[in-house]
Motif scaffolding. Structure first.
Motif, PDB file in Angstrom:
ATOM      1  N   GLU A  48      30.293  41.555  31.622  1.00 48.05           N
ATOM      2  CA  GLU A  48      30.157  41.547  30.163  1.00 48.05           C
ATOM      3  C   GLU A  48      28.896  42.237  29.652  1.00 48.05           C
ATOM      4  O   GLU A  48      28.555  42.114  28.477  1.00 48.05           O
ATOM      5  N   VAL A  49      28.208  42.994  30.493  1.00 47.49           N
ATOM      6  CA  VAL A  49      27.030  43.718  30.031  1.00 47.49           C
ATOM      7  C   VAL A  49      27.488  44.852  29.114  1.00 47.49           C
ATOM      8  O   VAL A  49      28.435  45.570  29.416  1.00 47.49           O
ATOM      9  N   GLN A  50      26.813  45.000  27.971  1.00 48.77           N
ATOM     10  CA  GLN A  50      27.280  45.940  26.958  1.00 48.77           C
ATOM     11  C   GLN A  50      26.260  47.001  26.559  1.00 48.77           C
ATOM     12  O   GLN A  50      26.644  48.097  26.153  1.00 48.77           O
ATOM     13  N   LYS A  51      24.987  46.686  26.659  1.00 51.14           N
ATOM     14  CA  LYS A  51      23.958  47.605  26.161  1.00 51.14           C
ATOM     15  C   LYS A  51      22.895  47.837  27.228  1.00 51.14           C
ATOM     16  O   LYS A  51      22.338  46.890  27.774  1.00 51.14           O
ATOM     17  N   LEU A  52      22.591  49.111  27.504  1.00 54.71           N
ATOM     18  CA  LEU A  52      21.643  49.460  28.550  1.00 54.71           C
ATOM     19  C   LEU A  52      20.644  50.481  28.025  1.00 54.71           C
ATOM     20  O   LEU A  52      21.024  51.442  27.342  1.00 54.71           O
ATOM     21  N   ARG A  53      19.356  50.282  28.352  1.00 55.06           N
ATOM     22  CA  ARG A  53      18.306  51.223  27.992  1.00 55.06           C
ATOM     23  C   ARG A  53      17.479  51.529  29.230  1.00 55.06           C
ATOM     24  O   ARG A  53      16.913  50.617  29.849  1.00 55.06           O
ATOM     25  N   PHE A  54      17.380  52.799  29.588  1.00 60.28           N
ATOM     26  CA  PHE A  54      16.577  53.218  30.737  1.00 60.28           C
ATOM     27  C   PHE A  54      15.609  54.300  30.270  1.00 60.28           C
ATOM     28  O   PHE A  54      16.025  55.382  29.843  1.00 60.28           O
ATOM     29  N   LYS A  55      14.318  54.015  30.330  1.00 54.71           N
ATOM     30  CA  LYS A  55      13.305  54.962  29.871  1.00 54.71           C
ATOM     31  C   LYS A  55      12.203  55.122  30.915  1.00 54.71           C
ATOM     32  O   LYS A  55      11.617  54.144  31.378  1.00 54.71           O
ATOM     33  N   SER A  56      11.957  56.362  31.290  1.00 54.84           N
ATOM     34  CA  SER A  56      10.862  56.690  32.216  1.00 54.84           C
ATOM     35  C   SER A  56      10.945  55.880  33.504  1.00 54.84           C
ATOM     36  O   SER A  56       9.932  55.407  34.028  1.00 54.84           O
ATOM     37  N   CYS A  57      12.153  55.707  33.997  1.00 55.62           N
ATOM     38  CA  CYS A  57      12.368  55.045  35.291  1.00 55.62           C
ATOM     39  C   CYS A  57      12.497  56.141  36.345  1.00 55.62           C
ATOM     40  O   CYS A  57      13.532  56.813  36.435  1.00 55.62           O
ATOM     41  N   GLY A  58      11.438  56.338  37.102  1.00 56.99           N
ATOM     42  CA  GLY A  58      11.354  57.482  38.000  1.00 56.99           C
ATOM     43  C   GLY A  58      12.397  57.529  39.094  1.00 56.99           C
ATOM     44  O   GLY A  58      12.656  58.591  39.661  1.00 56.99           O
ATOM     45  N   LEU A  59      13.005  56.390  39.413  1.00 57.96           N
ATOM     46  CA  LEU A  59      14.004  56.343  40.481  1.00 57.96           C
ATOM     47  C   LEU A  59      15.426  56.244  39.939  1.00 57.96           C
ATOM     48  O   LEU A  59      16.370  56.140  40.715  1.00 57.96           O
ATOM     49  N   PHE A  60      15.574  56.266  38.620  1.00 53.77           N
ATOM     50  CA  PHE A  60      16.912  56.227  38.021  1.00 53.77           C
ATOM     51  C   PHE A  60      17.513  57.616  38.106  1.00 53.77           C
ATOM     52  O   PHE A  60      17.007  58.571  37.509  1.00 53.77           O
ATOM     53  N   ASP A  61      18.619  57.733  38.845  1.00 52.10           N
ATOM     54  CA  ASP A  61      19.215  59.044  39.075  1.00 52.10           C
ATOM     55  C   ASP A  61      20.737  58.985  38.942  1.00 52.10           C
ATOM     56  O   ASP A  61      21.300  57.991  38.457  1.00 52.10           O
ATOM     57  N   ASP A  62      21.399  60.036  39.372  1.00 51.26           N
ATOM     58  CA  ASP A  62      22.859  60.112  39.273  1.00 51.26           C
ATOM     59  C   ASP A  62      23.544  58.960  40.008  1.00 51.26           C
ATOM     60  O   ASP A  62      24.592  58.477  39.580  1.00 51.26           O
ATOM     61  N   GLY A  63      22.950  58.536  41.117  1.00 44.31           N
ATOM     62  CA  GLY A  63      23.528  57.436  41.885  1.00 44.31           C
ATOM     63  C   GLY A  63      23.576  56.137  41.093  1.00 44.31           C
ATOM     64  O   GLY A  63      24.502  55.338  41.248  1.00 44.31           O
ATOM     65  N   CYS A  64      22.587  55.935  40.224  1.00 45.52           N
ATOM     66  CA  CYS A  64      22.575  54.735  39.385  1.00 45.52           C
ATOM     67  C   CYS A  64      23.730  54.772  38.392  1.00 45.52           C
ATOM     68  O   CYS A  64      24.414  53.759  38.178  1.00 45.52           O
ATOM     69  N   ILE A  65      23.962  55.931  37.788  1.00 49.49           N
ATOM     70  CA  ILE A  65      25.084  56.070  36.862  1.00 49.49           C
ATOM     71  C   ILE A  65      26.397  55.837  37.592  1.00 49.49           C
ATOM     72  O   ILE A  65      27.304  55.160  37.084  1.00 49.49           O
ATOM     73  N   SER A  66      26.508  56.364  38.801  1.00 45.50           N
ATOM     74  CA  SER A  66      27.720  56.190  39.595  1.00 45.50           C
ATOM     75  C   SER A  66      28.025  54.722  39.844  1.00 45.50           C
ATOM     76  O   SER A  66      29.177  54.275  39.720  1.00 45.50           O
ATOM     77  N   GLU A  67      26.999  53.937  40.174  1.00 48.76           N
ATOM     78  CA  GLU A  67      27.206  52.510  40.420  1.00 48.76           C
ATOM     79  C   GLU A  67      27.569  51.768  39.134  1.00 48.76           C
ATOM     80  O   GLU A  67      28.389  50.848  39.147  1.00 48.76           O
ATOM     81  N   LEU A  68      26.982  52.171  38.021  1.00 52.59           N
ATOM     82  CA  LEU A  68      27.332  51.541  36.743  1.00 52.59           C
ATOM     83  C   LEU A  68      28.787  51.817  36.383  1.00 52.59           C
ATOM     84  O   LEU A  68      29.506  50.929  35.915  1.00 52.59           O
TER      85      LEU A  68
END
Length: 207
Positions: A109-129
């Motif tokens: 039920e997670v609906q809203k996500l904010r990612f700012k200046s997260c140096g390890l947030f990459d394409d793989g994170c989007i893939s898992e989401l």
């Protein structure tokens, strides 16, 4: 390579921290905090376990039915019960990485996500989401993270997306083309893409 050793090996092996390059030591520490604890998930459930991981990495979270965000690890269990459902995530300069995003499995039920200046947030994170939360996320913002065109190609897989904000993504090329492709793939979504000196939005500034 040394930085690929497991956290357990790093703990058991008598090594001097001064002999490990700083970047490799950071990788070991980040991998440890992003590690999945399956037993913990069994005990408290996926939503609380996911929240604990996020807060440990420096993010804050909000649960359905609660008005306040939580950024203190010790307040999670004291603030919400075991049936609580994760609703929003705010991560700025958090040490989240793709392996940790497995925590989103069974978070429905997670609906809203904010990612700012997260140096390890990459394409793989989007893939898992996309893999775990593609049916619930309505609003996602990514700013100054290591995301490429390939990662953005996954965005239309979020079936309920209503608002998308992308800002200062240095690894994204051909911004105009990316914006047009996203608008075509997500006709019902409000999209803002600002990067590389180019700014495009599909909705008025006051929307």
């Amino acid at each position: 390579m040394a930085f690929l050793m497991t956290v357990k090996e790093a703990v058991l092996r008598p090594i001097s921290l001064s002999t490990i390059p700083r970047r490799n030591l950071q990788w070991i520490l980040y991998s440890a905090v992003n590690k999945i604890d399956k037993e913990r998930i069994k005990i408290i459930g996926p939503d609380l376990a996911c929240a604990e991981w996020l807060v440990k990495c420096g993010a804050s979270v909000k649960f359905h039915g609660k008005s306040k965000t939580i950024e203190d690890y010790n307040l999670i269990g004291a603030t919400v019960g075991p049936e609580a459902k994760l609703a929003e995530v705010y991560a700025e300069e958090a040490t989240i990485m793709s392996t940790g995003f497995l925590h989103f499995e069974n978070v429905k039920e997670v609906q809203k996500l904010r990612f700012k200046s997260c140096g390890l947030f990459d394409d793989g994170c989007i893939s898992e989401l996309v893999r775990h939360c593609n049916k619930s996320i309505k609003d996602i913002a990514i700013e100054n993270c290591d995301v490429t065109n390939r990662g953005l190609q996954l965005i239309p897989s979020f079936e309920c997306l209503q608002r998308l904000t992308l800002i200062d993504l240095p690894s994204v090329k051909n911004v105009d083309t990316v914006y047009e492709d996203l608008c075509k793939a997500l006709p019902g979504c409000n999209i803002c893409l600002t990067s590389g000196g180019i700014s495009r939005r599909s909705f008025p500034d006051d929307a």
